[in-house]
Scaffold this active site. Structure first.
Site, short mmCIF file in Angstrom:
data_model
loop_
_atom_site.label_atom_id
_atom_site.label_comp_id
_atom_site.label_asym_id
_atom_site.label_seq_id
_atom_site.Cartn_x
_atom_site.Cartn_y
_atom_site.Cartn_z
N GLY A 1 11.17 59.17 52.32
CA GLY A 1 10.17 58.28 51.75
C GLY A 1 10.30 58.15 50.24
CB CYS A 2 10.57 60.69 47.57
SG CYS A 2 8.99 61.49 47.92
CB THR A 3 15.34 58.41 49.03
OG1 THR A 3 15.55 59.81 48.80
CG2 THR A 3 16.61 57.64 48.75
CB ALA B 1 13.27 56.63 43.83
#
Length: 156
Positions: A47-49, A52
């Site tokens: 999710g964070c990738t 970003a």
């Protein structure tokens, strides 16, 4: 542990944190420009990738509208450097291992994950104006589609 949530019109809490290379980046570095400050749980997670990379892919349009982007997580600078390099991220990723800044911005505390109450990073995004005042405060945002919604909200 519960933190106070920021509201539109609040003064954004100051911070000075190390980036992926260990250089200090402060909110005051962005005085005179708008800046999106977003908080995410962990570098290199799916999710964070996605989030970003969405910011990376929209950076030119945001920059053209006079808006910078800064990401903050509890990750160590070395992990942030690997994440930045792996995903070709061109905006600062800042390290807040003691979660002082996360807490000050209301981005660390109780949240529901998979139906359970846990304490952790609350995925959050803020728009801070040229004078350091919060113009938008969004908590519990979705990793996917979030940047597109933000651009629509900001007419960018």
């Amino acid at each position: 542990m519960s933190s106070t949530r920021l509201q539109v019109g609040d003064t954004a809490p100051a911070f000075s944190l190390p980036d992926a290379d260990g250089s200090t980046v402060s909110l005051s570095d962005y005085a005179g420009r708008k800046v999106i400050v977003y908080f995410y749980p962990a570098a290199s997670t799916p999710g964070c990738t996605k989030e970003a990379c969405d910011f990376r892919d929209n950076l030119a349009e945001l920059d053209g509208a006079g808006i910078d982007v800064v990401g903050i997580s509890p990750d160590a600078p070395a992990k942030l450097a690997k994440f930045r390099d792996a995903e070709a991220l061109t905006f600062p990723l800042l390290s807040d291992p003691d979660k002082t800044t996360l807490t000050a911005w209301g981005a660390f505390g109780e949240k529901t994950m998979y139906g359970k109450k846990v304490t952790g990073v609350i995925r959050s995004t803020f728009l801070v104006n040229e004078q350091g005042v919060v113009e938008a405060a969004q908590y519990n945002v979705r990793a996917t589609g979030h940047v597109a919604k933000l651009r629509r909200d900001l007419s960018v």
